[in-house]
Design a protein around this motif. Structure first.
Motif, PDB file in Angstrom:
ATOM      1  N   UNK A 257      34.205  40.995  41.347  1.00  0.00           N
ATOM      2  CA  UNK A 257      33.003  40.522  40.291  1.00  0.00           C
ATOM      3  C   UNK A 257      34.125  39.251  40.372  1.00  0.00           C
ATOM      4  N   UNK A 258      35.379  38.866  40.276  1.00  0.00           N
ATOM      5  CA  UNK A 258      35.729  37.918  39.606  1.00  0.00           C
ATOM      6  C   UNK A 258      35.945  36.903  41.251  1.00  0.00           C
ATOM      7  N   UNK A 259      36.285  37.662  42.699  1.00  0.00           N
ATOM      8  CA  UNK A 259      36.091  37.268  44.237  1.00  0.00           C
ATOM      9  C   UNK A 259      34.351  36.353  43.944  1.00  0.00           C
ATOM     10  N   UNK A 260      33.570  36.985  43.458  1.00  0.00           N
ATOM     11  CA  UNK A 260      32.153  36.532  43.756  1.00  0.00           C
ATOM     12  C   UNK A 260      31.878  35.661  41.878  1.00  0.00           C
ATOM     13  N   UNK A 261      32.571  35.347  41.433  1.00  0.00           N
ATOM     14  CA  UNK A 261      31.946  34.756  40.001  1.00  0.00           C
ATOM     15  C   UNK A 261      33.102  33.503  40.200  1.00  0.00           C
ATOM     16  N   UNK A 262      34.765  33.872  40.795  1.00  0.00           N
ATOM     17  CA  UNK A 262      35.281  32.493  40.434  1.00  0.00           C
ATOM     18  C   UNK A 262      35.275  31.401  42.033  1.00  0.00           C
ATOM     19  N   UNK A 263      35.910  32.303  43.371  1.00  0.00           N
ATOM     20  CA  UNK A 263      35.508  31.539  44.300  1.00  0.00           C
ATOM     21  C   UNK A 263      34.229  31.690  45.429  1.00  0.00           C
ATOM     22  N   UNK A 264      32.853  33.296  45.385  1.00  0.00           N
ATOM     23  CA  UNK A 264      32.318  32.652  46.712  1.00  0.00           C
ATOM     24  C   UNK A 264      31.184  31.524  45.401  1.00  0.00           C
ATOM     25  N   UNK A 265      30.623  32.031  44.806  1.00  0.00           N
ATOM     26  CA  UNK A 265      30.279  30.748  43.981  1.00  0.00           C
ATOM     27  C   UNK A 265      30.146  29.516  44.443  1.00  0.00           C
ATOM     28  N   UNK A 266      31.766  29.489  43.652  1.00  0.00           N
ATOM     29  CA  UNK A 266      32.235  27.613  43.312  1.00  0.00           C
ATOM     30  C   UNK A 266      32.027  27.142  45.119  1.00  0.00           C
ATOM     31  N   UNK A 267      32.930  28.010  45.801  1.00  0.00           N
ATOM     32  CA  UNK A 267      32.788  27.866  46.961  1.00  0.00           C
ATOM     33  C   UNK A 267      31.607  27.478  47.985  1.00  0.00           C
ATOM     34  N   UNK A 268      30.585  28.137  47.523  1.00  0.00           N
ATOM     35  CA  UNK A 268      29.496  27.767  48.138  1.00  0.00           C
ATOM     36  C   UNK A 268      28.463  26.617  47.597  1.00  0.00           C
TER      37      UNK A 268
END
Length: 378
Positions: A257-268
């Motif tokens: 969940x950390x990776x999705x919120x902090x890394x995935x969505x901002x990268x998209x």
């Protein structure tokens, strides 16, 4: 200044790969961070990566050259993983404290961390982090007033995914933990998450003195433009490692969940704004999102309504402006869509946005008080 100790209690490890880095500033801060320690307890080790030892010494003022331990390592890889692993293999110290060459340590920080680790038996002492610019760092998002015996799930340690502070070398060596030399960014992810999973005790040195993150580096690898899959290479690889898949569902959920919120969505969002977004990018990002969820346990249920809407738009290849609108909406953190889960049964889950927001607010107060106290001391 005296010659460096051959058998220190702590190795303050500073990797450097370019003569443009402010190494002298970092080294000077490291000596000040050891202020008050017993003679010979702290050693500053600079690991030369894509540089020679002589080049490193020329970057330092004459009074520091004899006192600094300089290691040369192989010129392979482009991240700090290689020199950090080299330092871990060769250190004779009980603890290591990693410092990037464009960051600085506050006076007395390492001495304070030694006191905590030696008194409490910590395998990891997490530092208070602050920044040269106005950026606020409220991680780790701990339980209220919690600083001792942190739990990686209950204290949401995944949101602090950098290997700074004080690390007990024996804990690292016992489990063969290394920095990932195969990824271009996020090389510390597997190291930190594995350490969280096996550490006998983790403590947080709340307030100052701590670590100041620099704002003047022009060549940080993490600041270079990357595709979504490149940004997620480290967590995607982590999700395939046996030790991680064997971990508890709650641990995997918290990390992913950390990776999705902090890394995935901002990268998209960054990719969608770059002008190079197309259907191939969308499909690749959607596939990466699915891969993360596969190992996240009950992760999807704890995403916000706004996160879920953005993910659905991505999966169906929505038009770029519609996707950007949804990504902007998920960052309006005080709105019901960003705070509530789609299934009301998960609204109060520990990793759900409502409790994350409440804990973050408490940490913000804690951070502001600690920062004010640090400025009073200066």
């Amino acid at each position: 200044m005296v010659e460096h100790s051959a058998h220190p209690l702590v190795d303050i490890v500073i990797p450097v790969h370019s003569t443009s880095r402010p190494l002298a500033r970092a080294v000077a801060s490291a000596w000040l961070a050891a202020r008050g320690a017993a003679p010979g307890q702290c050693r500053v080790t600079v690991v030369a990566h894509h540089l020679t030892g002589d080049q490193v010494r020329e970057m330092l003022p004459p009074e520091h050259r004899a006192a600094v331990h300089v290691l040369e390592c192989e010129d392979r890889g482009t991240t700090a993983a290689v020199p950090r692993n080299e330092a871990l293999r060769r250190t004779t110290a009980r603890y290591v404290s990693f410092l990037d060459s464009d960051d600085t340590l506050d006076p007395g920080a390492v001495t304070r961390w030694i006191g905590i680790a030696e008194h409490r038996g910590s395998d990891l002492v997490m530092p208070f982090q602050h920044h040269e610019n106005d950026r606020v760092d409220i991680t780790p998002i701990t339980r209220p007033f919690r600083s001792a015996r942190l739990d990686p799930v209950r204290d949401r340690l995944a949101y602090r995914s950098t290997a700074f502070g004080l690390v007990r070398v024996s804990a690292v060596r016992a489990f063969g933990i290394e920095f990932d030399e195969s990824v271009v960014t996020g090389e510390d992810q597997s190291f930190v998450m594995r350490l969280y999973s096996v550490a006998g005790r983790i403590d947080y040195a709340v307030g100052g003195p701590g670590l100041q993150m620099g704002a003047d580096a022009t060549d940080r690898v993490s600041r270079e433009a990357r595709t979504v899959r490149e940004v997620l290479a480290a967590p995607l690889k982590l999700g395939k490692q046996t030790w991680f898949t064997d971990e508890s569902q709650s641990f995997r959920t918290a990390c992913i969940l950390k990776y999705i919120r902090v890394n995935f969505f901002p990268a998209v969002e960054e990719m969608a704004r770059s002008g190079s977004w197309d259907s191939t990018c969308a499909q690749d990002a959607a596939a990466a999102f699915s891969q993360l969820l596969e190992v996240a346990g009950r992760g999807k249920e704890q995403l916000s309504r706004a996160d879920c809407r953005a993910a659905r738009l991505l999966a169906r290849g929505a038009e770029q402006n519609e996707l950007l609108g949804a990504l902007e909406a998920r960052r309006r953190f005080a709105t019901p869509a960003a705070l509530l889960t789609e299934d009301p049964r998960w609204v109060l889950a520990r990793q759900a946005p409502l409790r994350i927001a409440a804990a973050s607010a408490a940490q913000m107060v804690r951070y502001r008080l600690a920062l004010a106290a640090r400025r009073t001391r200066l």
